[in-house]
Design a protein around this motif. Sequence first.
Motif, PDB file in Angstrom:
ATOM      1  N   VAL A 159     -18.791-101.400  19.275  1.00  0.00           N
ATOM      2  CA  VAL A 159     -19.078-100.747  18.114  1.00  0.00           C
ATOM      3  C   VAL A 159     -19.099-101.985  16.878  1.00  0.00           C
ATOM      4  CG1 VAL A 159     -18.158 -99.072  16.164  1.00  0.00           C
ATOM      5  CG2 VAL A 159     -18.106 -98.585  18.814  1.00  0.00           C
ATOM      6  N   GLU A 160     -18.049-102.605  17.032  1.00  0.00           N
ATOM      7  CA  GLU A 160     -17.829-103.734  15.755  1.00  0.00           C
ATOM      8  C   GLU A 160     -18.656-104.606  15.929  1.00  0.00           C
ATOM      9  OE1 GLU A 160     -14.226-101.742  16.734  1.00  0.00           O
ATOM     10  OE2 GLU A 160     -15.585-102.514  18.149  1.00  0.00           O
ATOM     11  N   GLU A 161     -19.555-104.977  16.916  1.00  0.00           N
ATOM     12  CA  GLU A 161     -20.756-105.932  16.815  1.00  0.00           C
ATOM     13  C   GLU A 161     -22.191-105.366  16.989  1.00  0.00           C
ATOM     14  OE1 GLU A 161     -20.018-108.825  19.590  1.00  0.00           O
ATOM     15  OE2 GLU A 161     -17.955-109.329  18.803  1.00  0.00           O
ATOM     16  N   ARG A 162     -22.087-103.720  17.051  1.00  0.00           N
ATOM     17  CA  ARG A 162     -23.376-103.137  17.175  1.00  0.00           C
ATOM     18  C   ARG A 162     -24.209-103.604  18.339  1.00  0.00           C
ATOM     19  NH1 ARG A 162     -24.606-101.163  11.508  1.00  0.00           N
ATOM     20  NH2 ARG A 162     -27.077-101.295  12.040  1.00  0.00           N
ATOM     21  N   THR A 163     -23.423-103.704  19.330  1.00  0.00           N
ATOM     22  CA  THR A 163     -24.135-104.469  20.740  1.00  0.00           C
ATOM     23  C   THR A 163     -23.944-103.183  21.802  1.00  0.00           C
ATOM     24  OG1 THR A 163     -23.918-106.656  20.164  1.00  0.00           O
ATOM     25  CG2 THR A 163     -24.286-106.037  22.424  1.00  0.00           C
ATOM     26  N   LEU A 164     -25.223-103.051  22.435  1.00  0.00           N
ATOM     27  CA  LEU A 164     -25.144-101.983  23.724  1.00  0.00           C
ATOM     28  C   LEU A 164     -25.150-102.787  24.884  1.00  0.00           C
ATOM     29  CD1 LEU A 164     -25.236 -98.865  24.068  1.00  0.00           C
ATOM     30  CD2 LEU A 164     -27.911 -99.372  24.798  1.00  0.00           C
ATOM     31  N   LEU A 165     -24.000-102.793  25.744  1.00  0.00           N
ATOM     32  CA  LEU A 165     -24.211-103.198  27.018  1.00  0.00           C
ATOM     33  C   LEU A 165     -24.709-101.996  27.829  1.00  0.00           C
ATOM     34  CD1 LEU A 165     -21.573-104.730  25.665  1.00  0.00           C
ATOM     35  CD2 LEU A 165     -20.645-104.988  28.011  1.00  0.00           C
ATOM     36  N   ALA A 166     -26.094-102.435  28.090  1.00  0.00           N
ATOM     37  CA  ALA A 166     -27.065-101.491  28.677  1.00  0.00           C
ATOM     38  C   ALA A 166     -27.210-101.339  29.969  1.00  0.00           C
ATOM     39  CB  ALA A 166     -28.323-101.777  28.063  1.00  0.00           C
ATOM     40  N   GLY A 167     -26.553-101.998  30.829  1.00  0.00           N
ATOM     41  CA  GLY A 167     -26.755-101.940  32.401  1.00  0.00           C
ATOM     42  C   GLY A 167     -28.253-102.172  32.606  1.00  0.00           C
ATOM     43  N   ASP A 168     -28.887-101.258  33.408  1.00  0.00           N
ATOM     44  CA  ASP A 168     -30.337-101.225  33.844  1.00  0.00           C
ATOM     45  C   ASP A 168     -30.991-100.245  32.755  1.00  0.00           C
ATOM     46  OD1 ASP A 168     -29.897-103.405  35.377  1.00  0.00           O
ATOM     47  OD2 ASP A 168     -30.299-102.174  37.019  1.00  0.00           O
ATOM     48  N   HIS A 169     -30.465 -99.605  31.851  1.00  0.00           N
ATOM     49  CA  HIS A 169     -31.222 -98.603  31.014  1.00  0.00           C
ATOM     50  C   HIS A 169     -32.618 -99.461  30.373  1.00  0.00           C
ATOM     51  CE1 HIS A 169     -31.928 -94.965  29.255  1.00  0.00           C
ATOM     52  NE2 HIS A 169     -31.738 -95.217  28.016  1.00  0.00           N
ATOM     53  N   VAL A 170     -32.131-100.722  29.874  1.00  0.00           N
ATOM     54  CA  VAL A 170     -33.286-101.367  29.103  1.00  0.00           C
ATOM     55  C   VAL A 170     -33.313-102.878  29.664  1.00  0.00           C
ATOM     56  CG1 VAL A 170     -34.262-102.356  26.881  1.00  0.00           C
ATOM     57  CG2 VAL A 170     -32.997 -99.823  27.147  1.00  0.00           C
ATOM     58  N   MET A 171     -34.452-103.175  30.217  1.00  0.00           N
ATOM     59  CA  MET A 171     -34.529-104.407  30.926  1.00  0.00           C
ATOM     60  C   MET A 171     -35.187-105.511  29.975  1.00  0.00           C
ATOM     61  SD  MET A 171     -33.800-104.235  34.406  1.00  0.00           S
ATOM     62  CE  MET A 171     -34.923-105.326  35.201  1.00  0.00           C
ATOM     63  N   GLN A 172     -34.931-106.678  30.032  1.00  0.00           N
ATOM     64  CA  GLN A 172     -35.799-107.490  29.383  1.00  0.00           C
ATOM     65  C   GLN A 172     -37.183-108.123  29.882  1.00  0.00           C
ATOM     66  OE1 GLN A 172     -34.312-111.881  29.001  1.00  0.00           O
ATOM     67  NE2 GLN A 172     -34.136-111.415  26.732  1.00  0.00           N
ATOM     68  N   GLY A 173     -37.981-107.702  29.162  1.00  0.00           N
ATOM     69  CA  GLY A 173     -39.400-108.384  29.575  1.00  0.00           C
ATOM     70  C   GLY A 173     -39.987-107.592  30.654  1.00  0.00           C
ATOM     71  N   GLY A 174     -39.627-106.203  30.956  1.00  0.00           N
ATOM     72  CA  GLY A 174     -40.095-105.345  31.913  1.00  0.00           C
ATOM     73  C   GLY A 174     -39.455-103.937  31.916  1.00  0.00           C
ATOM     74  N   THR A 175     -39.892-103.167  32.673  1.00  0.00           N
ATOM     75  CA  THR A 175     -39.446-101.738  32.862  1.00  0.00           C
ATOM     76  C   THR A 175     -38.694-101.609  34.244  1.00  0.00           C
ATOM     77  OG1 THR A 175     -41.614-101.193  33.694  1.00  0.00           O
ATOM     78  CG2 THR A 175     -41.184-101.013  31.433  1.00  0.00           C
ATOM     79  N   VAL A 176     -37.732-100.602  34.337  1.00  0.00           N
ATOM     80  CA  VAL A 176     -36.705-100.463  35.171  1.00  0.00           C
ATOM     81  C   VAL A 176     -37.649 -99.388  36.272  1.00  0.00           C
ATOM     82  CG1 VAL A 176     -34.567-100.823  33.992  1.00  0.00           C
ATOM     83  CG2 VAL A 176     -35.625 -98.609  33.972  1.00  0.00           C
ATOM     84  N   ILE A 177     -37.174 -99.665  37.424  1.00  0.00           N
ATOM     85  CA  ILE A 177     -37.879 -98.466  38.439  1.00  0.00           C
ATOM     86  C   ILE A 177     -36.976 -97.268  38.304  1.00  0.00           C
ATOM     87  CG2 ILE A 177     -37.959 -98.176  40.895  1.00  0.00           C
ATOM     88  CD1 ILE A 177     -39.689-100.386  39.861  1.00  0.00           C
ATOM     89  N   ILE A 178     -37.658 -95.905  38.206  1.00  0.00           N
ATOM     90  CA  ILE A 178     -37.212 -94.651  38.182  1.00  0.00           C
ATOM     91  C   ILE A 178     -37.436 -94.297  39.486  1.00  0.00           C
ATOM     92  CG2 ILE A 178     -37.170 -92.585  37.131  1.00  0.00           C
ATOM     93  CD1 ILE A 178     -36.476 -94.890  35.277  1.00  0.00           C
ATOM     94  N   ASP A 179     -36.397 -94.125  40.471  1.00  0.00           N
ATOM     95  CA  ASP A 179     -36.488 -93.689  41.945  1.00  0.00           C
ATOM     96  C   ASP A 179     -36.011 -92.414  42.121  1.00  0.00           C
ATOM     97  OD1 ASP A 179     -36.996 -94.145  44.384  1.00  0.00           O
ATOM     98  OD2 ASP A 179     -35.494 -95.644  45.160  1.00  0.00           O
ATOM     99  N   PRO A 180     -36.846 -91.448  42.334  1.00  0.00           N
ATOM    100  CA  PRO A 180     -36.323 -90.072  42.418  1.00  0.00           C
ATOM    101  C   PRO A 180     -35.737 -90.167  43.911  1.00  0.00           C
ATOM    102  CG  PRO A 180     -38.560 -90.131  41.551  1.00  0.00           C
ATOM    103  CD  PRO A 180     -38.316 -91.313  42.188  1.00  0.00           C
ATOM    104  N   PRO A 181     -34.689 -89.084  44.059  1.00  0.00           N
ATOM    105  CA  PRO A 181     -34.233 -88.026  43.389  1.00  0.00           C
ATOM    106  C   PRO A 181     -33.413 -88.397  42.414  1.00  0.00           C
ATOM    107  CG  PRO A 181     -33.092 -87.899  45.398  1.00  0.00           C
ATOM    108  CD  PRO A 181     -34.162 -88.854  45.621  1.00  0.00           C
ATOM    109  N   ASP A 182     -32.638 -89.646  42.507  1.00  0.00           N
ATOM    110  CA  ASP A 182     -31.439 -90.057  41.566  1.00  0.00           C
ATOM    111  C   ASP A 182     -32.252 -90.324  40.144  1.00  0.00           C
ATOM    112  OD1 ASP A 182     -28.915 -90.298  41.059  1.00  0.00           O
ATOM    113  OD2 ASP A 182     -29.071 -92.421  40.977  1.00  0.00           O
ATOM    114  N   GLY A 183     -33.303 -90.886  40.208  1.00  0.00           N
ATOM    115  CA  GLY A 183     -34.066 -91.575  39.088  1.00  0.00           C
ATOM    116  C   GLY A 183     -34.793 -90.078  38.437  1.00  0.00           C
ATOM    117  N   ASP A 184     -34.909 -90.178  37.246  1.00  0.00           N
ATOM    118  CA  ASP A 184     -35.559 -89.048  36.616  1.00  0.00           C
ATOM    119  C   ASP A 184     -36.477 -89.469  35.490  1.00  0.00           C
ATOM    120  OD1 ASP A 184     -35.849 -86.786  34.866  1.00  0.00           O
ATOM    121  OD2 ASP A 184     -34.737 -85.525  36.403  1.00  0.00           O
TER     122      ASP A 184
END
Length: 551
Positions: A419-444
Amino acid sequence: MTSVDILAGARQAASVIVLRDRPAGGIEVLMLTRAVRDGDPWSGAAVFPGGVVNADDRRAHAFVVNLTDAEASRRLQLPEGGLDHFVAAVRESFEEVGLLFARIATPDQHARAHAEWRGPLQRGEQSFAALCNALDLSIDLSGWALLSHWLTPLGPGRRFDTRFFITRAPDGQSAIADMGEAQRVMWLSPLEALDPATALSLVPVTRAVLMLLRRFSSVQEALAYARALPRVDRIFPRRARTGAGPSFVLPGEPAYDEVALLDPTGAATAYSDLVAGRAVQLSPRLIRIVAPNPGVMTGPGTNTYLVGDPEINRWTVVDPGPDDARHLEALVHAAPGPIERILVTHTHPDHSPGAVTLSQQTGAPVLGMRPRFPVHQDPAFSPSAELGGGETITLGPATTLRVIHTPGHASNHLAFQLVEERTLLAGDHVMQGGTVIIDPPDGDMAAYLRSLEALLAIELDWIAPGHGFLIARPHDVVRDVIGHRLARGAKVLEALRTMTRATASQLVPLAYADAPAVLHALAERSLTAHLLQFEREGQVRRDGEVWLLNA
C-alpha cells in the motif's frame, strides 16, 4: 524517485544520415571515424556527420530556400529555432566530410568553398552564413527529413540532445575526411556497418539507426518512411550495468523503467540483467531475488520478493519459488532481518514448492490459497492459514499488504498490494512483455478479464511481476493486456467463422498466426479458454472436440 532534469547540461546538436543507392540494389550510408582523443568515451567511434548547433547557424536562415523556421520548428516540436538544427547539420557535413547541400551553379563555387572556407569554418573563424553570402549559395533542404532524436544518457562526460536528419547524397560530390574530426570516411551498407567483421566501434545511437536502416532497399524507401512519421519523440537511453560490465538500456526494453527508478542520476548503479541469486533492493521495503529456473514459461527465472518494514526489520517472503537449495539460501542470506511469514501468489511449480523447506528452516507460517484443480499444481502445498482475498496484513508500523484475489491464470491466484509504495506484487497475473497462459480448467478467461478490470480501481504506480523487472504505468499496461485478450478472442471467433467447424488445435494456426509455431501448443491452452468463455456466453457450441459458431 528523485526528480532530475534530464536535459540539464545537454547541448543542442544535429546530425545527418547521408544515403546513396547501390547499383546492384540496396543502400549505403556515409560514416566517418572520429579522431582519437584522450578522455573522449567515443574516441575512434564510427558515426554520422554532425555536431553542436552554433549561435551563428541562425544567421544562415536567410539562405535556406525551401523551408521556413516556423515549419522546421513544427517538425522538430520546438517553439522556434528549428531551422538552426537543419543548418547545423548542413554545416557539419561540409566541415567534416566536405559535402555541401546547396544549389551550386558552377564547379568553381564548390572548389572555392573547399579551398577558402572549410578550414575557417572548422576553426570558428567564419560562419556558414558568410560562406553562403560570399559564394551566392542557397541551402537546399528539399530532400531532407527528420528520422530520429536522441538524448545522451545522464552521467559523466559531455551530453547532447541530437536530431538526426536523413537525406540523399548530393550529385557530383565526393566525401572527403577533414582529417581533424573525421579521420576516415566510408560508404557501407547498414549490414556491413553492423557486421562484427567490419570491426567498427559503434555508439548505441549509431547502432540503433543502422538497425533501422537495414530494412530499406532504396534511398527513396528510407526517405518515404521518415517523411511519413507523424512525430519523432526524443529517445533517452540510460546507463546501467550487468554482471559482465557497463551497459545501456533503451526505452521499451524490459529494464528501462526500473533502471530509471533506481538510478535517476545516471550513476550506472542499477542492473539491466536478471541473475539468479542476486539481491536487488527495489525500495527500502522491497527486495527481489531471482530463482535459478529460466525457461520458456519462466523467462529469466521466478522472482521471489522480500517485503519488510525497515523500522522493525522483520520480513515477509512472497513466492519462495522452486525448492532449490541455492535459491533458498540466497533469499535467507538477502533478508536484512528475520523472516516471519511466507506468502504464495499461486501454486504453480515455479512459485510455491520452496515454501515447505523455507518454513522448516525459519519457522515462518505459510499463507496462501489451495488450488481448485490438482493438474499442474504443487502437490505439497499446505498453507498454515488460508487466504481468500480482502485481508490486510500489517508488516510493521509503516508497511501494509492488502490481499487481492485475482483468479484467471489460476483459480487460487492472489496478488499483494504494497500500500505505502502503490506497488502490486502480481505473481503471474500480469507478465512483462507478454501474456500469461490461461489453462483450463483451473485457468478461466472470463475470470481473468474481470480480475484485470478490478486492478484499474486500485491506486498503483508499479507492478512487481513474478518474472521480469518492475513495470511502470500499471493501469496502461493492464488496459493493454485487456485489449490484447479481447483482440485475440476476436481472432479466435474469426478463425472459427472461416473454418466453420474445427478443433482447438486446428484453430491455432489461424488465430495465432502472429506467434511462432513452436509456441502453438501453449497457445492452444489459452485458445481453449477463449472458446469456453464464448460457450458460456452462447456464442459457440461443441460437438465432441469440434467447435462451431452458434447462429
